[in-house]
Scaffold this active site. Structure first.
Site, PDB file in Angstrom:
ATOM      1  N   ARG A  41      -1.124  15.033  12.231  1.00  0.00           N
ATOM      2  CA  ARG A  41      -0.259  14.639  11.115  1.00  0.00           C
ATOM      3  C   ARG A  41       0.191  15.918  10.395  1.00  0.00           C
ATOM      4  O   ARG A  41      -0.305  16.252   9.325  1.00  0.00           O
ATOM      5  CB  ARG A  41      -0.992  13.710  10.140  1.00  0.00           C
ATOM      6  CG  ARG A  41      -1.494  12.409  10.726  1.00  0.00           C
ATOM      7  CD  ARG A  41      -0.418  11.380  10.959  1.00  0.00           C
ATOM      8  NE  ARG A  41       0.128  10.759   9.776  1.00  0.00           N
ATOM      9  CZ  ARG A  41      -0.320   9.633   9.235  1.00  0.00           C
ATOM     10  NH1 ARG A  41      -1.365   9.031   9.745  1.00  0.00           N
ATOM     11  NH2 ARG A  41       0.286   9.108   8.193  1.00  0.00           N
ATOM     12  N   CYS A  65      -5.502  12.671  12.062  1.00  0.00           N
ATOM     13  CA  CYS A  65      -6.104  11.404  11.694  1.00  0.00           C
ATOM     14  C   CYS A  65      -6.143  10.538  12.935  1.00  0.00           C
ATOM     15  O   CYS A  65      -5.812  10.979  14.022  1.00  0.00           O
ATOM     16  CB  CYS A  65      -5.321  10.726  10.592  1.00  0.00           C
ATOM     17  SG  CYS A  65      -3.847   9.923  11.187  1.00  0.00           S
ATOM     18  N   LYS A 120       0.830  -1.219   0.000  1.00  0.00           N
ATOM     19  CA  LYS A 120       0.000   0.000   0.000  1.00  0.00           C
ATOM     20  C   LYS A 120       0.860   1.262   0.000  1.00  0.00           C
ATOM     21  O   LYS A 120       0.628   2.182  -0.775  1.00  0.00           O
ATOM     22  CB  LYS A 120      -0.896  -0.002   1.254  1.00  0.00           C
ATOM     23  CG  LYS A 120      -1.570   1.330   1.519  1.00  0.00           C
ATOM     24  CD  LYS A 120      -2.475   1.310   2.727  1.00  0.00           C
ATOM     25  CE  LYS A 120      -1.795   1.538   4.049  1.00  0.00           C
ATOM     26  NZ  LYS A 120      -1.388   2.926   4.334  1.00  0.00           N
ATOM     27  N   ASN A 121       1.860   1.302   0.875  1.00  0.00           N
ATOM     28  CA  ASN A 121       2.613   2.546   1.024  1.00  0.00           C
ATOM     29  C   ASN A 121       3.631   2.759  -0.090  1.00  0.00           C
ATOM     30  O   ASN A 121       4.339   3.766  -0.107  1.00  0.00           O
ATOM     31  CB  ASN A 121       3.278   2.601   2.404  1.00  0.00           C
ATOM     32  CG  ASN A 121       2.235   2.771   3.492  1.00  0.00           C
ATOM     33  OD1 ASN A 121       1.085   3.111   3.200  1.00  0.00           O
ATOM     34  ND2 ASN A 121       2.620   2.532   4.734  1.00  0.00           N
ATOM     35  N   ARG A 153      -8.559  -0.849   4.539  1.00  0.00           N
ATOM     36  CA  ARG A 153      -7.703   0.175   3.928  1.00  0.00           C
ATOM     37  C   ARG A 153      -6.328  -0.385   3.579  1.00  0.00           C
ATOM     38  O   ARG A 153      -5.633   0.166   2.722  1.00  0.00           O
ATOM     39  CB  ARG A 153      -7.533   1.368   4.885  1.00  0.00           C
ATOM     40  CG  ARG A 153      -8.755   2.274   4.949  1.00  0.00           C
ATOM     41  CD  ARG A 153      -8.448   3.535   5.751  1.00  0.00           C
ATOM     42  NE  ARG A 153      -7.073   3.935   5.536  1.00  0.00           N
ATOM     43  CZ  ARG A 153      -6.179   4.173   6.496  1.00  0.00           C
ATOM     44  NH1 ARG A 153      -6.517   4.091   7.753  1.00  0.00           N
ATOM     45  NH2 ARG A 153      -4.947   4.523   6.202  1.00  0.00           N
ATOM     46  N   ASP A 176       4.289   0.624  12.066  1.00  0.00           N
ATOM     47  CA  ASP A 176       3.100  -0.058  11.532  1.00  0.00           C
ATOM     48  C   ASP A 176       3.033  -1.525  11.952  1.00  0.00           C
ATOM     49  O   ASP A 176       1.975  -2.148  11.850  1.00  0.00           O
ATOM     50  CB  ASP A 176       3.078   0.022  10.001  1.00  0.00           C
ATOM     51  CG  ASP A 176       2.862   1.437   9.503  1.00  0.00           C
ATOM     52  OD1 ASP A 176       2.371   2.269  10.281  1.00  0.00           O
ATOM     53  OD2 ASP A 176       3.193   1.707   8.334  1.00  0.00           O
TER      54      ASP A 176
HETATM   55  N1  EPU Z   1       5.940  14.625  10.673  1.00  0.00           N
HETATM   56  C1  EPU Z   1       6.033  15.953  10.969  1.00  0.00           C
HETATM   57  N2  EPU Z   1       5.955  16.842   9.949  1.00  0.00           N
HETATM   58  C2  EPU Z   1       5.793  16.467   8.649  1.00  0.00           C
HETATM   59  C3  EPU Z   1       5.698  15.084   8.352  1.00  0.00           C
HETATM   60  C4  EPU Z   1       5.771  14.190   9.392  1.00  0.00           C
HETATM   61  O1  EPU Z   1       6.175  16.336  12.122  1.00  0.00           O
HETATM   62  O2  EPU Z   1       5.731  17.343   7.766  1.00  0.00           O
HETATM   63  C5  EPU Z   1       6.008  13.619  11.768  1.00  0.00           C
HETATM   64  C6  EPU Z   1       4.720  12.808  11.873  1.00  0.00           C
HETATM   65  O3  EPU Z   1       3.755  13.477  12.633  1.00  0.00           O
HETATM   66  C7  EPU Z   1       5.193  11.536  12.498  1.00  0.00           C
HETATM   67  C8  EPU Z   1       6.603  11.369  11.932  1.00  0.00           C
HETATM   68  O4  EPU Z   1       6.989  12.665  11.457  1.00  0.00           O
HETATM   69  O5  EPU Z   1       5.287  11.701  13.887  1.00  0.00           O
HETATM   70  C9  EPU Z   1       6.735  10.363  10.811  1.00  0.00           C
HETATM   71  O6  EPU Z   1       5.829  10.651   9.778  1.00  0.00           O
HETATM   72  P1  EPU Z   1       6.118  10.296   8.259  1.00  0.00           P
HETATM   73  O7  EPU Z   1       5.979  11.553   7.458  1.00  0.00           O
HETATM   74  O8  EPU Z   1       7.374   9.522   8.136  1.00  0.00           O
HETATM   75  O9  EPU Z   1       4.894   9.340   7.933  1.00  0.00           O
HETATM   76  P2  EPU Z   1       3.890   9.427   6.734  1.00  0.00           P
HETATM   77  O10 EPU Z   1       4.602   9.667   5.464  1.00  0.00           O
HETATM   78  O11 EPU Z   1       2.755  10.320   7.088  1.00  0.00           O
HETATM   79  C10 EPU Z   1       4.085   6.871   6.205  1.00  0.00           C
HETATM   80  C11 EPU Z   1       3.136   5.726   6.064  1.00  0.00           C
HETATM   81  C12 EPU Z   1       2.578   5.349   7.422  1.00  0.00           C
HETATM   82  C13 EPU Z   1       3.745   4.958   8.319  1.00  0.00           C
HETATM   83  C14 EPU Z   1       4.744   6.121   8.404  1.00  0.00           C
HETATM   84  C15 EPU Z   1       5.987   5.809   9.213  1.00  0.00           C
HETATM   85  C16 EPU Z   1       2.254   6.053   3.840  1.00  0.00           C
HETATM   86  C17 EPU Z   1       1.086   6.356   2.983  1.00  0.00           C
HETATM   87  N3  EPU Z   1       2.057   6.103   5.161  1.00  0.00           N
HETATM   88  O12 EPU Z   1       3.316   7.939   6.743  1.00  0.00           O
HETATM   89  O13 EPU Z   1       1.743   4.225   7.221  1.00  0.00           O
HETATM   90  O14 EPU Z   1       3.269   4.669   9.610  1.00  0.00           O
HETATM   91  O15 EPU Z   1       5.167   6.485   7.070  1.00  0.00           O
HETATM   92  O16 EPU Z   1       6.632   4.712   8.679  1.00  0.00           O
HETATM   93  O17 EPU Z   1       3.331   5.744   3.345  1.00  0.00           O
HETATM   94  C18 EPU Z   1      -0.025   2.758   7.679  1.00  0.00           C
HETATM   95  O18 EPU Z   1       0.248   2.170   6.613  1.00  0.00           O
HETATM   96  O19 EPU Z   1      -0.830   2.276   8.517  1.00  0.00           O
HETATM   97  C19 EPU Z   1       0.602   4.038   7.964  1.00  0.00           C
HETATM   98  C20 EPU Z   1       0.153   4.876   8.884  1.00  0.00           C
END
Ligand code: EPU
Length: 419
Positions: free
Chosen positions: A121, A116, A22-23, A397, A305
């Site tokens: 987020r 979320c 998915k990711n 999802r 995850d």
């Molecule tokens: N963060 C910030 N600012 C930003 C972006 C992120 O503070 O601009 C913080 C977030 O709040 C969090 C941390 O940084 O505390 C990590 O967030 P990251 O941006 O790495 O995560 P993401 O891109 O939003 C993806 C996956 C998530 C997975 C995380 C961590 C996708 C679509 N989602 O989310 O997947 O948990 O990386 O590995 O790729 C899931 O599949 O259930 C899921 C939540």
């Protein structure tokens, strides 16, 4: 509302092919906007989040057709550069379209994704990266308006290695003029898969999988065929399920190196694990022992995850295991539901202390989010009696046919949508 009814206690046996990730597919669907022509994505899982991403592509003007795991996208004509609020709400990760729309159209308008189920987020790191590449960003009325007549390559340093911010920076940088160097980039395998897609489409990019990614922007992106990598979190979920319920599982079509943090933990808990090239076998008696503290972190650390499913696999283990969640604030909402089933878990902030109990008992529980919901399925498989998991649509999802997959392994799982 969807429900899953699980009668626990069956030993699980069999082999399964792990679905596409998915990711990985979500950012690659966004990246297909940059291709002026056709992209063919193979091994796409059938998931609600994929439906949501395809709905966005169609709204933007892409022609999208699906045939089983194949998704064809023709992005020759992009007619819109905004994503309406109702499509943004379908999927939090739709923010990943920002860099791609901006790169293709010179402007992108999205509503703020907001918080979320996992807590706040923020997208500050995404926006900072786009600004460095020359975007002007206004935020008002709940909308983000991003404009750049010309994106220009630059040094983008991420304050923390956010997966989504790294992907957005990569997608904007392939359209920028000149060289971009992203430092402190996320190293997740999904970032490498995105790089592989972009490379196959003609982008000049290297370094994904390390903290530094270098992109020579400005080239035209040509039609491409790409196979989505296997889903390491789905693999971790089924491994945890069989570890907990007891039995033997063979996972086919996975990259064992992607799940090392999880298999190391399960081995320490007493599972027998054999690794071959793209295949992994786990044998478990279902009687696990406590393990050293598990702390989630960016890849190659323990994946956030996979935390809910591994923690659940530990609830009947001999001894006490400590978990520390370092990525998301609200990752423990499933713990209250596990307690209803008889688990002994103490929570204090980001720390969970799991003391093994003799048995879990089936109960009526509710899935609050995707991975927490999957953890309840794992719990139910190793519990005595019947568990009914409501709000199971959260699980859909991220898991393609979870009831059928577990059923093929010998589990008693039934979808009871109209109960
Ligand atoms: N963060 C910030 N600012 C930003 C972006 C992120 O503070 O601009 C913080 C977030 O709040 C969090 C941390 O940084 O505390 C990590 O967030 P990251 O941006 O790495 O995560 P993401 O891109 O939003 C993806 C996956 C998530 C997975 C995380 C961590 C996708 C679509 N989602 O989310 O997947 O948990 O990386 O590995 O790729 C899931 O599949 O259930 C899921 C939540």
């Amino acid at each position: 509302m969807g429900k899953l009814k699980v009668c626990g206690g069956n030993t699980l046996r069999g082999s399964l092919r792990v679905q596409g990730a998915k990711n990985s597919v979500l950012p690659i669907l966004a990246a297909s906007i940059l291709v002026r022509g056709e992209s063919l994505l193979r091994n796409c899982p059938n998931l609600k989040d994929v439906d949501a991403a395809i709905a966005i592509l169609r709204y933007l003007g892409c022609q999208v057709t699906r045939d089983e795991g194949d998704v064809h996208i023709d992005s020759a004509a992009i007619v819109r550069r905004d994503i309406p609020d109702e499509l943004m709400r379908e999927m939090r990760s739709s923010v990943i379209f920002l860099g791609a729309i901006l790169g293709r159209c010179g402007e992108a308008v999205l509503s703020m994704p907001g918080g979320c189920e996992l807590g706040p987020r923020p997208i500050n790191l995404h926006l900072d990266a786009l600004r460095v590449l020359g975007a002007e960003i206004e935020e008002h009325g709940g909308n983000i308006i991003c404009r750049a007549e010309r994106l220009v390559g630059a040094s983008v340093h991420l304050a923390s290695p956010s997966v989504g911010a790294t992907e957005n920076a990569m997608l904007a940088a392939v359209s920028a003029v000149g060289e971009t160097i992203i430092t402190n980039a996320a190293r997740e395998p999904e970032i490498v898969d995105l790089q592989n897609f972009l490379k196959a489409a003609g982008a000049r990019i290297h370094g994904a999988g390390t903290p530094t990614i270098t992109i020579q922007g400005g080239g035209m992106m040509r039609p491409v065929t790409h196979r989505i990598m296997p889903d390491r979190i789905v693999a971790a979920t089924y491994l945890s399920a069989v570890a907990f319920a007891g039995g033997r599982l063979e996972l086919e079509d996975i990259v064992p190196g992607h799940v090392t943090a999880v298999t190391d933990a399960l081995r320490a808990a007493g599972c027998e694990i054999t690794v071959r090239e793209d295949n992994l076998q786990l044998v478990s008696t279902g009687r696990l022992r406590a393990i050293s503290p598990v702390m989630t972190g960016p890849y190659p650390g323990f994946p956030t995850d996979a935390q809910p499913c591994l923690l659940t696999a530990c609830v009947k283990s001999k001894g006490t295991t400590v978990f520390m969640e370092n990525i998301f604030q609200n990752r423990y909402r499933y713990v209250e539901e596990l307690r209803r089933m008889g688990a002994d878990i103490k929570l204090e902030g980001r720390v969970a202390v799991v003391t093994g109990v003799e048995r879990l008992t089936g109960a009526a529980v509710s899935a609050a989010d995707l991975r927490g919901g999957a953890a309840l399925v794992v719990a139910a498989l190793g519990a005595a009696g019947e568990t009914v998991i409501s709000e199971a649509e959260h699980i859909d999802r991220g898991y393609d046919g979870i009831a059928e997959t577990l059923g093929a392994l010998g589990a008693d799982v039934e979808r009871t949508d109209d109960v």
